[in-house]
Design a protein around this motif. Structure first.
Motif, short mmCIF file in Angstrom:
data_model
loop_
_atom_site.label_atom_id
_atom_site.label_comp_id
_atom_site.label_asym_id
_atom_site.label_seq_id
_atom_site.Cartn_x
_atom_site.Cartn_y
_atom_site.Cartn_z
N ALA B 142 0.84 -1.19 0.00
CA ALA B 142 0.00 0.00 0.00
C ALA B 142 0.88 1.24 0.00
CB ALA B 142 -0.92 -0.01 1.21
N SER B 155 -1.79 8.34 -4.87
CA SER B 155 -2.38 8.35 -3.53
C SER B 155 -3.72 7.66 -3.53
CB SER B 155 -2.56 9.78 -3.03
OG SER B 155 -1.34 10.43 -2.96
N GLU B 156 -4.47 7.90 -4.59
CA GLU B 156 -5.79 7.27 -4.67
C GLU B 156 -5.64 5.74 -4.69
OE1 GLU B 156 -8.13 8.66 -7.95
OE2 GLU B 156 -9.54 7.01 -7.69
N ALA B 157 -4.67 5.27 -5.47
CA ALA B 157 -4.43 3.83 -5.53
C ALA B 157 -4.05 3.32 -4.15
CB ALA B 157 -3.33 3.51 -6.53
N GLY B 158 -3.19 4.06 -3.45
CA GLY B 158 -2.75 3.62 -2.12
C GLY B 158 -3.91 3.50 -1.17
N ILE B 159 -4.78 4.53 -1.13
CA ILE B 159 -5.86 4.50 -0.15
C ILE B 159 -6.85 3.39 -0.50
CG2 ILE B 159 -7.42 6.23 -1.19
CD1 ILE B 159 -6.63 5.95 2.47
N LYS B 160 -7.06 3.16 -1.81
CA LYS B 160 -7.97 2.08 -2.19
C LYS B 160 -7.40 0.73 -1.77
CE LYS B 160 -10.70 4.04 -5.82
NZ LYS B 160 -10.77 4.44 -7.22
N ILE B 162 -5.15 0.07 0.65
CA ILE B 162 -5.05 -0.17 2.10
C ILE B 162 -6.43 -0.40 2.70
CG2 ILE B 162 -5.04 2.30 2.73
CD1 ILE B 162 -2.98 -0.21 4.55
N LEU B 163 -7.44 0.36 2.26
CA LEU B 163 -8.76 0.18 2.87
C LEU B 163 -9.37 -1.15 2.47
CD1 LEU B 163 -10.38 3.71 2.74
CD2 LEU B 163 -9.51 2.46 4.70
#
Lengths: 105, 475
Positions: B142, B155-160, B162-163
């Protein structure tokens, strides 16, 4: 073990926690609330482990140890998620799911 | 615990040592030497991959939490080769983008931590190690997805990632707790003897499956795949699509074929349904993609559906074919991702339309891409054909003729969209094709390894025989 409370009540509580978490994850519009919902799911699982260990298999502490690890890993997970959210907030000044999403099928 | 038993952890220890050496390098290297981190990592990791092929004893560590045998060792080696190719292919990108920001070694350290997690995951002998391995492999990923801090999509990819991974691991944990409730142990070996069929185990099985289904990106848990692949750096996307998926397939196979073997008539149906859904959904969505990364994401979802065809059998033949298919899939997908990576690093273009006329300007790159796509589609001379053929044979040997028929229909659909890319590269003309460029040395090595792999795996049959012989040792 708690006097007068059987395993059924406790498992009901943890299952309710779990499903509140799942419901929140799907319906919440704010990234922080989504994160809180995920924490509820993890806590539901952790409570489950402790209760099952205490009531059903009290000889070995496998469940207790497991729940400690869950709490530790959940903390790491939250820290990482928060840091990504902060980075995102710096760019778009919002933590709403709607505004975060640009990529669609 | 003496020296002999510690050596069972050899692979993990050596990855850890490489990561620590990189940390030390980061502290002591001057600003001008920072670029050396790329070569240092690749040389150290190549060494580690080479040493990995030495023989390893079987055994248990930490009272059964960690176990290893010839099959697990083989799979760790496969993962090592895959990661080596990923490192070679992302070397140039790291040099250009990350080293000037002084973040080159962080990238490698995170990637290696994730690999460490996967190695613990496939060696796990109880649920605690399983959970820790799963998390150790997902959390760095993530962070890596969100690594390009100045691009919003990253960042969007990261938050998607990790959540959704947190949700999946939470559901898995709940499933594990129910399995613990029904058997009273978290060790795989004991659980295999104690587990019996009742409502609690059924629910536990389904919930538990969520976490691994998420990693393999099977259909109900696939939503993150396309977005994360598109937003994340390409090196990370290719790691996600082959390495982390392959490891998850392997542990899924070990777990279901040994521990949950008594419940096979339950999870057979689950796998059947998911295989059909995953193949159709992945293929149909891949048809309408224009971005190459999204396209490869949906293609990798469809390939996961094919893998389920081998998993559904629960036999030794199934084990051998799945491992063989994953090995081929690693090489073919990395060939395709490698070309996308090369073009994106050089020109920043990622759309299928930009690839028009590529053959005239960069013939070698288009040939590698063609080979990779042919192998993914399963066209005879290359390895992918044999991989798919063996998977279908395994499923047919258990009598799943209709499922095999559906799979063949899907192969045909997939052929269409793989050929779309080939057509764009070879037959279409463009006024502004991507200009000719020469790849960096590491990228060239990475692509050559994938090509050799695709050709050798298809033509040299002793590899399959070797895997088949080892598959008997699964239990």
């Amino acid at each position: 073990m708690i006097e007068g409370i059987s395993i059924y009540e406790l498992l009901t509580v943890s299952t309710i926690l779990f499903f509140i978490g799942v419901y929140g994850f799907i319906t919440r519009k704010n990234l922080i609330s989504v994160l809180i919902s995920v924490e509820l799911i993890l806590n539901g699982a952790a409570v489950n482990f402790v209760v099952i260990n205490k009531y059903l298999y009290p000889e070995v502490l496998q469940g207790m140890i497991f729940s400690i690890f869950i709490i530790a890993v959940a903390a790491a997970e939250t820290a990482l998620a928060i840091s990504i959210i902060i980075n995102l907030y710096r760019k778009i000044s919002s933590v709403e799911v709607k505004e975060v999403e640009t990529m669609k099928n | 615990m003496n020296m002999e038993t510690v050596l069972l952890l050899r692979q993990e220890i050596s990855i850890l040592i490489i990561a620590l050496l990189l940390l030390i390098f980061e502290i002591f290297a001057g600003d001008r030497q920072k670029e050396g981190v790329v070569s240092l990592t690749i040389i150290l990791f190549a060494l580690h991959t080479g040493i990995g092929f030495l023989d390893m004893k079987e055994g248990l560590l930490f009272g059964g939490m960690f176990r290893t045998n010839a099959l697990i060792h083989l799979f760790k080696n496969i993962l090592n080769i895959g990661v080596l190719i990923v490192l070679l292919q992302s070397a140039e990108w790291v040099k250009r983008e990350l080293v000037p920001q002084h973040r080159g070694s962080e990238f490698f350290i995170l990637l290696l931590s994730s690999l460490l997690g996967l190695q613990f995951l496939i060696s796990s002998g109880d649920f605690l190690m399983f959970y820790l391995g799963l998390e150790l492999s997902t959390l760095p990923l993530a962070a890596l997805s969100a690594f390009e801090m100045y691009r919003r999509r990253s960042s969007e990819a990261g938050i998607k990632l990790i959540l959704s991974s947190a949700l999946a691991s939470g559901i898995t944990l709940f499933g594990i707790s129910l399995m613990y409730a029904s058997t009273g142990t978290i060790y795989f070996a004991e659980m295999g003897t104690l587990i019996s069929e009742n409502n609690l185990t059924v629910m536990a099985l389904i919930l538990f499956f969520a976490g691994l289904g998420f990693k393999i990106s099977l259909v109900p848990f696939h939503f993150w795949t396309a977005d994360v692949y598109e937003g994340a750096p390409i090196g990370v996307a290719s790691y996600l699509s082959v390495i982390s998926k392959g490891a998850a397939v392997f542990i899924l196979m070990i777990f279901f074929f040994t521990v949950l073997k008594p419940l096979i008539h339950l999870w057979e149906n689950l796998f059947y349904l998911l295989a059909v859904l995953t193949m159709f959904l992945g293929n149909l969505f891949a048809l309408r993609q224009q971005n190459m990364k999204r396209f490869l994401a949906f293609s990798s979802i469809a390939q996961a559906g094919f893998i389920l065809l081998g998993l559904i059998t629960g036999t030794t033949l199934g084990v051998a074919t799945v491992i063989y298919f994953v090995l081929i899939y690693i090489f073919s997908n990395l060939a395709a991702f490698g070309v996308v990576q090369a073009i994106s690093t050089e020109t920043g273009k990622e759309n299928m339309r930009d690839y028009e006329g590529l053959y005239r300007t960069n013939p070698k790159l288009s040939l590698v891409m063609m080979l990779g796509l042919f192998s993914l589609a399963g066209i005879p001379p290359v390895a992918g054909f044999f991989g798919k053929f063996f998977l279908f044979t395994a499923a047919a040997s258990k009598g799943y003729y209709f499922l095999v028929f559906l799979a063949v229909v899907n192969v045909t659909i997939s052929l269409y969209y793989y050929l779309l890319v080939v057509r764009a590269m070879f037959l279409r003309k463009s006024d502004h094709p991507i200009p000719h460029f020469t790849n960096a040395l590491y990228m060239r090595i990475g692509l050559v390894i994938t090509v050799v792999g695709i050709l050798a795996l298809g033509l040299y049959s002793p590899i399959y025989d070797y895997i088949y012989a080892l598959s008997n040792t699964l239990n």
